[in-house]
Motif scaffolding. Structure first.
Motif, PDB file in Angstrom:
ATOM      1  N   LEU A  10       0.851  -1.187   0.000  1.00 27.64           N
ATOM      2  CA  LEU A  10       0.000   0.000   0.000  1.00 27.64           C
ATOM      3  C   LEU A  10       0.890   1.242   0.000  1.00 27.64           C
ATOM      4  O   LEU A  10       1.587   1.516   0.978  1.00 27.64           O
ATOM      5  CB  LEU A  10      -0.900  -0.006   1.236  1.00 27.64           C
ATOM      6  N   GLY A  11       0.890   1.960  -1.114  1.00 23.25           N
ATOM      7  CA  GLY A  11       1.746   3.138  -1.263  1.00 23.25           C
ATOM      8  C   GLY A  11       2.904   2.833  -2.186  1.00 23.25           C
ATOM      9  O   GLY A  11       3.654   1.877  -1.958  1.00 23.25           O
ATOM     10  N   ASP A  36      -2.632   2.314  -4.292  1.00 27.58           N
ATOM     11  CA  ASP A  36      -2.230   3.699  -4.071  1.00 27.58           C
ATOM     12  C   ASP A  36      -3.432   4.600  -4.311  1.00 27.58           C
ATOM     13  O   ASP A  36      -4.307   4.287  -5.146  1.00 27.58           O
ATOM     14  CB  ASP A  36      -1.085   4.087  -5.018  1.00 27.58           C
ATOM     15  N   ILE A  37      -3.468   5.732  -3.610  1.00 28.58           N
ATOM     16  CA  ILE A  37      -4.520   6.720  -3.849  1.00 28.58           C
ATOM     17  C   ILE A  37      -4.438   7.256  -5.273  1.00 28.58           C
ATOM     18  O   ILE A  37      -5.427   7.641  -5.874  1.00 28.58           O
ATOM     19  CB  ILE A  37      -4.432   7.861  -2.814  1.00 28.58           C
ATOM     20  N   ASP A  56      -6.574   0.816  -6.383  1.00 27.45           N
ATOM     21  CA  ASP A  56      -6.636   1.699  -5.218  1.00 27.45           C
ATOM     22  C   ASP A  56      -6.562   0.882  -3.931  1.00 27.45           C
ATOM     23  O   ASP A  56      -6.453  -0.351  -3.949  1.00 27.45           O
ATOM     24  CB  ASP A  56      -7.890   2.578  -5.269  1.00 27.45           C
ATOM     25  N   ALA A  57      -6.645   1.581  -2.806  1.00 27.98           N
ATOM     26  CA  ALA A  57      -6.512   0.905  -1.513  1.00 27.98           C
ATOM     27  C   ALA A  57      -7.641  -0.090  -1.271  1.00 27.98           C
ATOM     28  O   ALA A  57      -7.416  -1.189  -0.750  1.00 27.98           O
ATOM     29  CB  ALA A  57      -6.467   1.945  -0.396  1.00 27.98           C
ATOM     30  N   ASN A  71       2.585  -1.564   4.483  1.00 22.51           N
ATOM     31  CA  ASN A  71       2.001  -0.227   4.476  1.00 22.51           C
ATOM     32  C   ASN A  71       3.097   0.831   4.350  1.00 22.51           C
ATOM     33  O   ASN A  71       3.834   1.089   5.301  1.00 22.51           O
ATOM     34  CB  ASN A  71       1.201  -0.024   5.766  1.00 22.51           C
ATOM     35  N   THR A  73       2.397   4.067   3.290  1.00 22.57           N
ATOM     36  CA  THR A  73       1.735   5.364   3.175  1.00 22.57           C
ATOM     37  C   THR A  73       2.480   6.406   4.003  1.00 22.57           C
ATOM     38  O   THR A  73       3.296   6.065   4.872  1.00 22.57           O
ATOM     39  CB  THR A  73       0.283   5.266   3.662  1.00 22.57           C
ATOM     40  N   HIS A  77      -1.022   8.879   7.756  1.00 20.28           N
ATOM     41  CA  HIS A  77      -2.077   7.933   7.395  1.00 20.28           C
ATOM     42  C   HIS A  77      -1.839   6.539   7.990  1.00 20.28           C
ATOM     43  O   HIS A  77      -2.652   5.628   7.749  1.00 20.28           O
ATOM     44  CB  HIS A  77      -2.175   7.823   5.873  1.00 20.28           C
ATOM     45  N   HIS A  78      -0.761   6.342   8.725  1.00 25.63           N
ATOM     46  CA  HIS A  78      -0.432   5.004   9.194  1.00 25.63           C
ATOM     47  C   HIS A  78      -1.538   4.401  10.057  1.00 25.63           C
ATOM     48  O   HIS A  78      -1.956   3.255   9.834  1.00 25.63           O
ATOM     49  CB  HIS A  78       0.889   5.020   9.966  1.00 25.63           C
ATOM     50  N   THR A  81      -4.836   3.472   8.070  1.00 28.32           N
ATOM     51  CA  THR A  81      -4.653   2.429   7.059  1.00 28.32           C
ATOM     52  C   THR A  81      -4.291   1.089   7.695  1.00 28.32           C
ATOM     53  O   THR A  81      -4.680   0.030   7.187  1.00 28.32           O
ATOM     54  CB  THR A  81      -3.588   2.837   6.034  1.00 28.32           C
TER      55      THR A  81
END
Length: 363
Positions: A10-11, A36-37, A56-57, A71, A73, A77-78, A81
């Motif tokens: 993620l990210g 990812d966003i 996306d997420a 993760n 991010t 945002h930790h 998420t």
């Protein structure tokens, strides 16, 4: 044979490729999706590294084939998420810090306990050969009883090379939460838990000029302390001194040193897994480099030292029933100590003052 694990990352920002190349050392860790966003960025990242899935997420959380979410991010945002990934039934390994506040980190730990999933957190460099070699030297009594320790963080000069270093000067950044986790994780690994902390911190230059050639911004308004000092008292009685600064650009200070009743131990850059661990016992004329007690993660002095992924393998070991070293409780303890340095209420305000003495070169 190690259990096969399917990984979703993620990210896909600056550190993404470091994890991909680091985890490539472990074929049992298969990266199957990037979330990812910015979906276009996720697609590019997946294509560059031959990863089959992207999106996306929500698509990552909803992929039932994934058992571990890595993760990456931004720190702010930790917490949210991590909890979403846990709620989706995933084990999680998160970049440091585990959260940006102690309150959020407590909520994360509670969510992990309720979920029955395994939560791990960076930094993982304390698992490398340097910290492990230093740990064995201390456990073997090579410098006698440890009395004191020092740790010094100077600026990485990110404004000169990072295309968008804004996150370093916002919540979750600054030298304390950005670089501090590497140093305190090493110290806690070497010396055990911390009992108490006193600290002071301030903002240096309130506006930073970015000179990186491919920069996304020209100036940054600083929102967090960029220069901090702390005193750490460990349960063992060792007293540690720290300086963490984005205002110290150049110095000859060591990274970490441990001072014992019979000698001194010098530990290399905590942001790296490997490097020379040196010891000098009282009365010896020179330092001695200790042989590594575990295999190297990468070649010293090369970009391999910037790779990540040993902590993800550590998480997988824990899922399989092995010891979990880079665990959430460890990361929480490091965060709590760093937060105390960053905003300590234990600083004594002196009642007296004085004039700065005139220099002898004046007049």
């Amino acid at each position: 044979m190690a259990t096969h694990h399917r990984i979703g990352i993620l990210g896909s920002g600056n550190i993404f490729s470091r994890y991909v190349t680091g985890m490539a050392r472990y074929p049992e860790l298969e990266i199957v999706r990037v979330g990812d966003i910015d979906v276009d960025r996720a697609k590019r990242a997946a294509g560059e590294h031959g990863i089959p899935g992207w999106g996306d997420a929500d698509e990552l959380y909803g992929d039932d084939s994934i058992d571990i979410v890595v993760n990456l991010t931004p720190p702010a945002h930790h917490a949210s998420t991590i909890m979403r990934a846990l709620d989706a039934g995933k084990h999680v390994y998160v970049e440091k810090p585990i959260a940006t506040t102690v309150a959020d980190a407590k909520a994360v730990l509670a969510a992990a306990a309720a979920s029955g999933r395994v939560l791990g957190s960076a930094p993982d460099t304390f698992l490398g050969s340097a910290s492990q070699t230093a740990r064995k030297a201390l456990d073997d009594g090579l410098i006698g009883e440890p009395i004191g320790a020092s740790a010094f963080i100077r600026h990485s000069k990110a404004e000169t090379w990072h295309p968008d270093p804004r996150f370093l000067f916002q919540a979750g950044g600054g030298p304390v939460l950005d670089m501090g986790p590497y140093y305190l994780a090493i110290l806690v690994n070497l010396l055990g838990p911390i009992r108490s902390v006193a600290g002071a911190a301030r903002i240096g230059a309130p506006v930073r000029t970015v000179t990186a050639p491919d920069r996304a911004v020209d100036h940054i308004d600083v929102e967090v302390a960029t220069h901090a000092s702390g005193v750490l008292v460990f349960d063992s009685g060792v007293i540690g001194t720290t300086l963490m600064s984005f205002d110290v650009w150049d110095s000859d200070l060591p990274a970490i040193e441990i001072y014992g009743t019979e000698g001194t131990l010098s530990v290399p850059n905590p942001n790296h897994f490997d490097g020379d661990v040196r010891v000098r016992r009282h009365g010896e004329a020179d330092w001695t480099v200790l042989p590594p007690v575990v295999e190297l993660f990468g070649a010293v002095g090369t970009k391999e030292q910037a790779r990540r992924g040993l902590g993800v393998r550590d998480l997988a070991d824990a899922i399989e029933g092995g010891p979990h070293r880079a665990n959430a409780a460890f990361a929480f303890h490091v965060l709590e100590a760093l937060s105390a340095i960053d905003g300590s209420a234990q600083v004594v305000t002196l009642e007296s003052t004085c004039e700065r003495p005139a220099g002898r070169f004046e007049g």
